[in-house]
Design an enzyme around this catalytic site. Structure first.
Site, PDB file in Angstrom:
ATOM      1  N   ASP A   1       0.901  -1.114  -0.071  1.00 33.01           N
ATOM      2  CA  ASP A   1      -0.142   0.108  -0.076  1.00 33.01           C
ATOM      3  C   ASP A   1       0.910   1.217  -0.169  1.00 33.01           C
ATOM      4  OD1 ASP A   1       0.760  -0.784   2.607  1.00 33.01           O
ATOM      5  OD2 ASP A   1      -0.503   0.896   3.435  1.00 33.01           O
ATOM      6  N   GLU A   2       0.178   2.394  -0.488  1.00 28.42           N
ATOM      7  CA  GLU A   2       0.907   3.555  -0.209  1.00 28.42           C
ATOM      8  C   GLU A   2       2.375   3.907  -0.930  1.00 28.42           C
ATOM      9  OE1 GLU A   2      -1.909   5.276   3.467  1.00 28.42           O
ATOM     10  OE2 GLU A   2      -0.085   4.135   3.884  1.00 28.42           O
TER      11      GLU A   2
END
Length: 562
Positions: free
Chosen positions: A365-366
């Site tokens: 993620d991210e």
């Protein structure tokens, strides 16, 4: 975007209390909940005996709600002559019986001797009988289901597998007065309502995640949380073992990851990490409570602790300083360097060897500092490493923007503000076999504030009161985007620790929302509605108090003194 931190230019967010590093000694498998006392130093608050133990809990008045309840007949009373009976040579049933006796002996003061003696009536025989069976009648109980039968003569718990017996014990525990959780002798009486419960879980995956990276939590503190999860039939513990602020697991081939990368945490402080022996102990302890541990190494972003430990993992060959803030999206492994994949292979190999469970979580993620092309290639090679060492890959739902391998699991943490295109991308991946774990941030992220007056937690996904956390259906959640109900493997409640540094903090944010997430994962949708749940949850209040859990007294729940 998970956005559980601040933006890269925001001030650092400090916890309100410094991390408390407290160690707990090893626990016997058959003794429950002492880890919570050792980890927190808390003393359970008193519950008035006249209120807590005077009435019989209705058969279905538990959390999670059972699949089938048929009340009837006189209650069973535990007495000093009660025995826990197991079938001869059933070592697994005896192990569960030892755990049950460890729960009940301190508060009742009874011996509760465990015996192989079976008087032949096929029921409790003036005691508690634990049965493992392989008969056709009980085939529908599956791997985790159980049947509880109670009458004046005794209580019988029947299951096909040890996990089912263990879950049945949690039901029996909740049917007894809240004071049964006390570690000192209480007056009773100890009655179990008459009737039959037949119970199986809706979803095979019912998880909770603990972030030990932003703030480090000791073995004793994690064991405490495991015991609390087990009460509500959670069967998976996801450990977030690495992030920008700390690396928390020893890796022999890259020793500075833990020794240096694990030396701090949000707001500063000593940080910490688990030795391989300590991690194995956590895995063993979780297994004794029938929880599977899913370790996560978040990559290619959320990796500043690793980048600070080894300069060669950076594209420019320069190690950044250790980080104690809460920004996200600024770090990335160098996806174009071959040494990065040596690192990935070594970490996955060592972690897989430590972890007997099926899954290994690779984050994903991210990764805002990783180009899309580099992200796709990195995830391709990292998924291959996971498969090489015999594990099923799990990643945050951004994995669906790369190329999920066959059998991959995507953990969806989107929320109401997540765009239609991102939701559709996740749903599309399910059409080629990707399974889903649902963790919508504005429903089950336990670090979100309850209301604007909550002193702990974050607000980026909104305010999440107990009713909002409970009132949703996993089967319908991504249906509008095209995800079929059968793609949902289960649910998980993550607890991120930017603002949490003690066991008290964990408990304050997890309870009372966690029991609701457990019910979402276990109970059939037809057995769930907010109006009845809030009453059952209210009745859990004295039990949580007896356990020493300082839970949030939500105004939407009519808390009971029972």
């Amino acid at each position: 975007m998970r956005q559980h931190g601040t933006s890269p230019t925001s001030p650092r967010l400090h916890s309100r209390r410094s991390a408390s590093v407290r160690l707990a000694g090893p626990l016997l498998v058959g003794v429950a909940l002492f880890s919570c006392v050792a980890a927190s130093g808390a003393v359970a608050a008193p519950v008035a005996p006249s209120v807590a133990a005077s009435s019989v809990t209705p058969l279905g008045d538990i959390v999670p709600a059972p699949a089938s309840v048929r009340p009837g007949g006189a209650p069973y009373s535990l007495t000093s002559s009660t025995r826990i009976r197991v079938d001869e040579d059933s070592h697994e049933a005896r192990r569960v019986g030892t755990y049950l006796a460890g729960l009940l002996r301190p508060s009742t003061g009874y011996d509760l001797r465990i015996t192989d003696d079976d008087r032949g009536r096929g029921r409790g025989d003036d005691g508690i009988r634990l049965r493992l069976t392989s008969g056709d009648r009980d085939r529908a109980l599956g791997d985790e289901g159980y049947r509880l039968e109670s009458d004046r003569a005794g209580v019988t718990l029947t299951a096909r597998e040890p996990a089912g017996l263990f879950h049945g014990v949690q039901t029996l525990r909740q049917l007894l007065p809240a004071l049964v959780e006390s570690r000192t002798r209480q007056p009773g009486p100890w009655k179990v309502a008459g009737g039959t419960i037949t119970d199986t879980p809706r979803y095979a995956y019912r998880g909770a995640m603990l972030d030990v990276s932003r703030h480090f939590f000791t073995v004793g503190q994690v064991k405490c949380y495991i015991d609390q999860l087990a009460l509500y039939k959670i069967n998976t513990l996801h450990l977030h073992l690495s992030d920008d602020q700390g690396w928390r697991i020893a890796i022999d081939s890259w020793p500075r990851l833990a020794a240096y990368g694990g030396s701090t945490q949000v707001g500063g402080g000593p940080g910490g990490y688990y030795t391989k022996a300590q991690y194995r102990e956590l895995v063993r302890y979780a297994a004794s409570r029938h929880l599977e541990v899913v370790p996560e190494i978040d990559m290619p972003g959320h990796t500043n602790a690793a980048l600070a430990s080894y300069a060669d993992l950076n594209c420019d060959g320069v190690a950044p300083p250790l980080y104690t803030g809460t920004a996200v999206g600024f770090s990335s492994l160098c996806a174009t360097k071959e040494i990065t994949y040596d690192f990935v292979d070594d970490v996955v190999r060592e972690l897989a060897a430590l972890t007997p469970g099926r899954y290994l979580h690779i984050g994903g993620d991210e990764a805002h500092s990783t180009s899309h092309a580099d992200y796709v290639e990195f995830m391709r090679r990292t998924q291959a490493a996971v498969a090489k060492y015999g594990k099923t890959v799990v990643g945050w739902h951004q994995l669906t923007g790369a190329d999920p391998v066959k059998g991959a699991v995507a953990q969806y943490w989107g929320y109401d503000a997540t765009g239609a295109a991102e939701r559709a991308q996740v749903a599309e991946a399910t059409k080629t076999g990707t399974k889903l774990i649902l963790s919508p941030a504005d429903r089950v992220y336990l670090d979100m504030k309850y209301d604007r007056n909550t002193d702990l937690g974050l607000t980026w996904a909104g305010l999440v009161e107990v009713d909002r956390s409970y009132d949703w259906d996993p089967a319908a959640y991504l249906a509008d985007a095209g995800a079929a109900p059968e793609a949902v493997l289960g649910v998980e409640a993550p607890l991120w620790s930017e603002t949490l540094s003690t066991s008290d903090h964990i408990e304050r944010m997890a309870f009372p929302r966690l029991p609701g997430v457990a019910e979402i994962g276990w109970s059939p949708q037809s057995a769930r509605d907010w109006d009845t749940y809030r009453e059952r949850l209210a009745a859990q209040g004295p039990r949580l108090t007896a356990l020493g859990i300082d839970y949030y007294r939500s105004p939407v729940v009519p808390w009971s003194a029972r």
